[in-house]
Design an enzyme around this catalytic site. Structure first.
Site, PDB file in Angstrom:
ATOM      1  N   SER A  78      16.824  56.227  56.882  1.00 40.39           N
ATOM      2  CA  SER A  78      16.514  57.180  57.951  1.00 40.39           C
ATOM      3  C   SER A  78      17.493  57.204  59.121  1.00 40.39           C
ATOM      4  CB  SER A  78      15.105  56.921  58.493  1.00 40.39           C
ATOM      5  OG  SER A  78      14.149  57.441  57.600  1.00 40.39           O
ATOM      6  N   SER A 105      14.712  60.280  58.308  1.00 43.67           N
ATOM      7  CA  SER A 105      13.754  60.783  59.276  1.00 43.67           C
ATOM      8  C   SER A 105      14.294  60.878  60.706  1.00 43.67           C
ATOM      9  CB  SER A 105      12.511  59.893  59.281  1.00 43.67           C
ATOM     10  OG  SER A 105      12.816  58.607  59.766  1.00 43.67           O
ATOM     11  N   LYS A 125      14.700  58.040  69.523  1.00 46.19           N
ATOM     12  CA  LYS A 125      13.797  58.553  68.481  1.00 46.19           C
ATOM     13  C   LYS A 125      12.345  58.343  68.913  1.00 46.19           C
ATOM     14  CE  LYS A 125      12.958  58.154  63.449  1.00 46.19           C
ATOM     15  NZ  LYS A 125      13.275  57.382  62.232  1.00 46.19           N
TER      16      LYS A 125
END
Lengths: 494, 99
Positions: free
Chosen positions: A183, A159, A84
């Site tokens: 997330s 997210s 990420k």
């Protein structure tokens, strides 16, 4: 191979299966990495899971592992991994999906990434996300949304939407995400993969660009629960560079094949039914029946203050964010607005207004408001007390249950644009995950089945540092649920 | 609305954000909606509840003060948007003193 069909489809392999094949020299690290890079080439124009690829380095690293295969190879050697873009990587641009960091080239690497790299993973690239990890759909990325591999007209959740979509699309064998209010778990649920948020403090936050420091935690997004356990084993540990990190009291173990006999599982009554889609509840209830048939002792559990968790979170997390994001001032790194500035304040204001997107500005203002003179006691102070009530609720529930269970998200993946007009509606996507972050607990989302062709996640929650128990139960649940579907993009490769 | 244009303007100023006039209206509406939801916590009687700032029991983390290698100046400045003479360049902050 876990699923029917797809014999020879490397994109269906779990990380543990791939390690086995590599260890027996039935598969090379290069072939594995090559298969994932080919899938990225074929589909990532549509999915947009990645913001940046490190394909050349990945091929070189995989080739190096191949040359040195066998004795002495690191334990995760050759596993193609997505990271990420909230985790800094030395020499590889790290943007947090923000214009503010569009050209930011970190001078160090996050501890979590470093630990996995030392264990031998191959980094494929950096994945898309909601800007600064604020969002539940990955639509808040400054560089465009990621699409759900199960239906390209829908969001992957957020997210960590890029990481979850990458794993679901066969564009990474597993991925790193971060979870502040859901997330990791919510996008894992919406993409039909596994997502684990570890106990607060068990994985170092050093090099994780801070959103809300008392909630943020790094964790794995994988195809199987055993893979999540394997990655976690290499992630945990106290880090001198993160003073809130602690040594995990247990060595993380790989779950064994066994049933759920005697495991006491409490369904959180306040969060099932009300506000959850009927089709999600139906898939969830079927999964619970299977777990019960496998020996789980299922009962109801109560978290009486849980309805106050979302409001408390939307005071505390934006408050922490408003302080953390004060560092983006156009001086030491990141964007500086061009042109001449009358004074330094104007430079700050123009830089921050150009660099931050809509949702980030909204949360900074919300947090600034909650911390401002006259409101601090009414909001921040009170929310910290609500946090105590939520912590106490969980402690009481764990007196009667080993683990708690809930749907991970109230709906399946929604359409792009469906919730962007109304922030509060978007926030409610995390109604089942946020209470866990308030209490710092470990929780995992596993696929429970499909509703209307879209994945539904089942969330198991454990007491602090109960990862071994949680992962064992999740592995057993995963086996009896028997979810063997893959996204159409992986199926195509059979 | 729970939060007025003036309040949005004030909060934006505190946060060093510059808003266009069109944005004021939108943010005032959205923030009012969120604050209305957040106000739910005022239903609770919290006088005798302790605050939680961290969920894991943590004591202060101390170590001996020791000299060690730090990041080089060159690296520390590597991402600076404007760098000059081994330092970050910023617009003038202090007024020039009158002679």
């Amino acid at each position: 191979m876990t699923a029917a069909g797809g014999k020879g489809n490397l994109l269906r392999l779990s990380a543990i299966e791939a390690l086995g094949l590599i260890g027996r020299q039935e598969l090379t690290a290069s072939a594995l990495t090559g298969a994932y890079l080919a899938q990225i080439n074929q589909h990532d124009n549509d999915v947009s899971a990645y913001l940046r690829l490190t394909a050349t380095e990945a091929q070189l690293e995989a080739a190096a592992f191949e040359a040195a295969a066998g004795e002495g190879a690191p334990p995760l050697a050759g596993l193609p991994t997505a990271i990420k873009d909230v985790l800094v990587t030395e020499g590889v641009i790290t943007t947090c999906a923000s214009r503010m960091l569009e050209n930011y080239n970190p001078i160090y690497t996050a501890t979590s990434v470093l630990k996995l790299r030392q264990a031998g993973i191959v980094m494929l690239g950096k994945t898309n996300m909601d800007e600064f990890a604020m969002g539940s759909s990955t639509e808040n990325s400054a560089f465009g949304p990621t699409r759900n591999p199960w239906d390209l007209g829908r969001v992957p959740g957020g997210s960590s939407g890029g990481s979850a979509a990458a794993v679901a699309a066969g564009e990474a064998i597993w991925a790193l995400g971060s979870d502040t209010g859901g997330s990791i778990r919510q996008p894992a649920a919406l993409c039909g993969v596994v997502g684990l948020k570890p106990t607060y403090g068990s994985v170092s936050r050093y090099g994780l660009v801070a959103f809300a420091s008392s909630f943020d935690q790094v964790g794995p997004i994988t195809k199987t629960v055993r893979d999540a356990a394997l990655m976690l084993k290499y992630l945990v540990g106290k880090d001198a560079n993160d003073s809130t990190s602690v040594e995990h009291p247990d060595e993380i173990a790989l779950p064994e094949d066994r049933d759920l006999a005697g495991v006491r599982i409490g369904i959180v009554r306040e969060l099932v039914g009300k506000g959850i889609d009927a089709e999600v509840m139906s898939v969830f209830n079927q999964a619970i029946k299977k777990m019960e048939a496998a020996g789980a002792l299922v009962s109801e559990a109560g978290l009486p203050h849980v309805e106050y968790a979302l409001p408390a979170y939307y005071i505390l997390a934006p408050a922490e964010a408003s302080a953390n994001l004060a560092r983006f001032d156009g001086v030491r790194y990141g964007l500086r607005a061009g042109g001449a500035h009358a004074d330094v304040t104007e430079m700050y204001e123009e830089t921050r207004s150009q660099g931050f997107g809509d949702e980030v500005k909204r949360r900074i203002m919300l947090g600034t408001y909650a911390l401002s003179s006259g409101y601090y006691e009414a909001y921040y102070g009170q929310a910290q007390k609500v946090r105590t009530l939520v912590v106490q609720d969980f402690a009481a529930a764990f007196a009667d249950a080993d683990l708690l269970v809930l749907p991970t998200a109230p709906t399946t993946a929604f359409k792009l644009g469906e919730k962007t007009g109304d922030p509060l509606t978007m926030y409610k996507s995390d109604i089942c995950t946020i209470p866990v972050n308030l209490a710092g607990l470990p929780a995992i989302s596993i696929p429970a089945g499909l509703a209307g062709g879209l994945p539904v996640g089942l969330q198991l929650i454990g007491p602090a540092f109960s990862e071994n128990l949680l992962l064992q139960a999740a592995h057993s649940a995963e086996s009896v649920i028997g979810f063997d579907k893959v996204s159409p993009l992986v199926k195509q490769a059979d | 609305m729970l939060i007025s244009h003036d309040e949005v303007r004030y909060v934006a100023k505190l946060a060093r954000l510059k808003l266009e006039s069109g944005e004021l209206d939108r943010y005032a509406g959205q923030l009012s909606g969120i604050i209305n939801h957040i106000n739910k916590i005022s239903e609770l009687e919290l006088k005798h509840v302790e605050l939680t700032s961290h969920v894991i029991e943590l004591a202060n983390v101390f170590r001996e003060d020791q000299a060690r290698q730090s990041v080089s100046r060159e690296l520390a400045l590597a991402n600076g948007p404007e760098v000059e003479a081994g330092a970050f360049r910023v617009p003038q902050i202090l007024e020039a003193e009158e002679q």
